[in-house]
Design an enzyme around this catalytic site. Structure first.
Site, PDB file in Angstrom:
ATOM      1  N   GLY A 217       0.831  -1.205   0.000  1.00 36.28           N
ATOM      2  CA  GLY A 217       0.000   0.000   0.000  1.00 36.28           C
ATOM      3  C   GLY A 217       0.864   1.254   0.000  1.00 36.28           C
ATOM      4  N   SER A 218       0.375   2.288   0.640  1.00 35.09           N
ATOM      5  CA  SER A 218       1.030   3.594   0.552  1.00 35.09           C
ATOM      6  C   SER A 218       2.353   3.692   1.308  1.00 35.09           C
ATOM      7  CB  SER A 218       0.077   4.684   1.047  1.00 35.09           C
ATOM      8  OG  SER A 218      -1.005   4.829   0.146  1.00 35.09           O
ATOM      9  N   THR A 219       2.721   2.677   2.096  1.00 34.80           N
ATOM     10  CA  THR A 219       4.059   2.721   2.686  1.00 34.80           C
ATOM     11  C   THR A 219       5.125   2.702   1.592  1.00 34.80           C
ATOM     12  OG1 THR A 219       4.182   0.301   2.941  1.00 34.80           O
ATOM     13  CG2 THR A 219       3.317   1.579   4.815  1.00 34.80           C
ATOM     14  N   LYS A 221       5.148   4.464  -0.965  1.00 33.36           N
ATOM     15  CA  LYS A 221       5.385   5.826  -1.438  1.00 33.36           C
ATOM     16  C   LYS A 221       6.686   6.405  -0.892  1.00 33.36           C
ATOM     17  CE  LYS A 221       0.450   6.702  -2.053  1.00 33.36           C
ATOM     18  NZ  LYS A 221      -0.787   7.297  -1.497  1.00 33.36           N
TER      19      LYS A 221
END
Length: 482
Positions: A217-219, A221
């Protein structure tokens, strides 16, 4: 008369020679293979009748051998129980060894080359042979805090010392009771193992380092942000952050978790894009950087690399072949990007340590039964991921996430915390909730990664910031004695 006697003598000589050859073959040539036979009860009694060394955390045994009144003399027991089972593994007369019981078997059993002189001394002095003590880097308070905070939800927690790579916590839930597999009651052991194998929640898997890996997921990023900062972008660089991103080569668009754009005029700074976890900005940024740049940055963090801590770690992966829409999805930690929680903790640890990634390690030291040090691993640099200036920029951006972004529930009074949330989507399932962080931000003592599977019972209402961040907070507090 002499001829029959001579013939009889020859026959007897041949028989004696055959006997000599056969006994020599059994005792010398075939000895190794015969000893290795799993059905050789004498070998089993010898192996399991030895005083196996303990595995310790903060001076307390989480695995040890106790004398018993049966043919094996010693029974392996696990005072650490399910809390440490994914790390210790088990030592079973029926199913062998797993976990550290397997990787450190020669030390624990006393047969390692490093213990040769100890064995020789035992032989000369008549002392009872015993295995070495393996002391772990785990912090008992942090381990317990992670276990309690995760509760009955599926998932994993990993905490690292960013400066040394020492593993301070490694929790995987659900877990199991290793005592049931170490029993000398073969029938009971088989029944227990069958039950565990048939359990759909897979309690025998250490989710922190293996099994079916997770979408980050957004980790992820953080990896894309690092690539951007290394390729001409700054924390103030303006990115496209529309409410919906028109993906090339497809009629489907990519949207943000929260409806609407990420900033005035569909523009947002790199720092603010991370703070609010803007999907469209990072998807577009990933496509602008290109697949090879994003993949290369992931590899510098350890993606694709085989690690031993000394437990074997399943390598995290970034897809090899990507079209533009797939690259956009991958840049926000979706599509086929897959990670272990250890890998996500390593991302935060590298940022926390001025861009230097240390090799994760579970072993603090190995001691003989009379407390002489046999091994004491030194911290080992795995990679210089990026410069300290890039690390400083990423740290300041991650601090914003916790101060006023998606990760405010990881705030600790009097301590600056740097973090990043993540919510990984799965078709037909509730999302996995992620949080990764380190603290104190200016002089880090601990880096953490938390994943809670399938929304942790909250369904689609589960987010990394609401579900995983409070767990990470409790682990960081435990390490810092807050």
């Amino acid at each position: 008369m002499n001829t029959p006697i001579r013939r009889l003598g020859v026959v007897i000589s041949v028989m004696f020679l055959s006997l000599l050859i056969s006994t020599t073959w059994v005792q010398f040539v075939s000895a190794g293979s015969l000893n290795a036979q799993p059905t050789n009860s004498r070998t089993l009694y010898k192996e399991y009748g030895a005083d196996r060394g303990p595995i310790k955390v903060d001076g307390q045994a989480v695995a040890e051998s106790k004398q018993v009144k049966d043919e094996y003399k010693y029974l392996r027991t696990y005072p650490g129980g399910a809390l440490y089972a994914p790390v210790t593994g088990f030592y079973s007369i029926t199913y062998g060894t797993t976990g550290l019981e397997a990787t450190e078997n020669s030390l624990l059993s006393g047969t390692a080359d490093q213990l040769f002189y100890r064995r020789l001394s035992d032989l000369l002095t008549g002392r009872e042979p015993s295995g070495a003590t393996v002391e772990l880097t785990l912090n008992a308070k942090a381990q317990k805090a992670a276990w309690n905070a995760l509760g009955n939800r599926k998932g994993a927690v990993v905490a690292l010392d960013p400066k040394t790579g020492a593993v301070l916590a490694m929790v995987s839930r659900p877990s199991y009771d290793p005592d049931r597999l170490a029993s000398h009651d073969g029938a009971a052991v088989k029944k227990a193992r069958t039950s565990l194998l048939e359990d759909s929640s897979d309690p025998l898997i250490n989710r922190a380092i293996g099994g079916d890996l997770y979408a980050p997921g957004s980790t992820f990023k953080l990896v894309v942000a690092a690539a951007a900062l290394e390729n001409g972008y700054s924390v103030d660089s303006q990115l496209d952050g529309p409410a919906s991103l028109d993906l090339p080569q497809t009629t489907k668009n990519l949207s943000n978790d929260e409806p609407g754009n990420c900033g005035p005029g569909d523009k947002v700074s790199l720092a603010d894009a991370l703070k609010i976890s803007c999907n469209t900005a990072f998807a577009k940024l990933g496509m602008d950087l290109g697949a090879s740049t994003v993949r290369g940055e992931a590899e510098k963090f350890g993606f694709g690399q085989k690690l031993s801590v000394p437990l074997a770690v399943t390598p995290s992966s970034f897809p090899a072949e990507l079209n533009e829409p797939q690259l956009a999805q991958s840049s926000i930690g979706q599509y086929d990007v897959r990670v272990t929680p250890l890998q996500v903790a390593m991302i935060s640890a590298a940022i926390a340590n001025d861009g230097v990634l240390m090799r994760p390690n579970l072993i603090s030291k190995v001691l003989t039964s009379d407390a002489k040090v046999v091994e004491q691993p030194s911290p080992e640099r795995l990679n210089q991921v990026f410069s300290s200036s890039v690390a400083n920029d990423l740290t300041s951006m991650m601090e914003l996430v916790v101060q006023s972004g998606t990760g405010t529930r990881a705030q600790i009074s009097g301590v600056d915390v740097a973090g990043k949330t993540g919510t990984a989507q799965h078709p037909g399932q509730s999302p996995d909730a992620w949080f990764t962080s380190f603290a104190p931000a200016n002089d880090p003592e601990v880096a953490v990664a938390v994943v809670v599977e399938n929304g942790g019972g909250l369904g689609d209402a589960a987010y990394g910031g609401t579900l995983a961040a409070p767990i990470a907070k409790q682990v960081m507090e435990a390490v810092m004695d807050r």
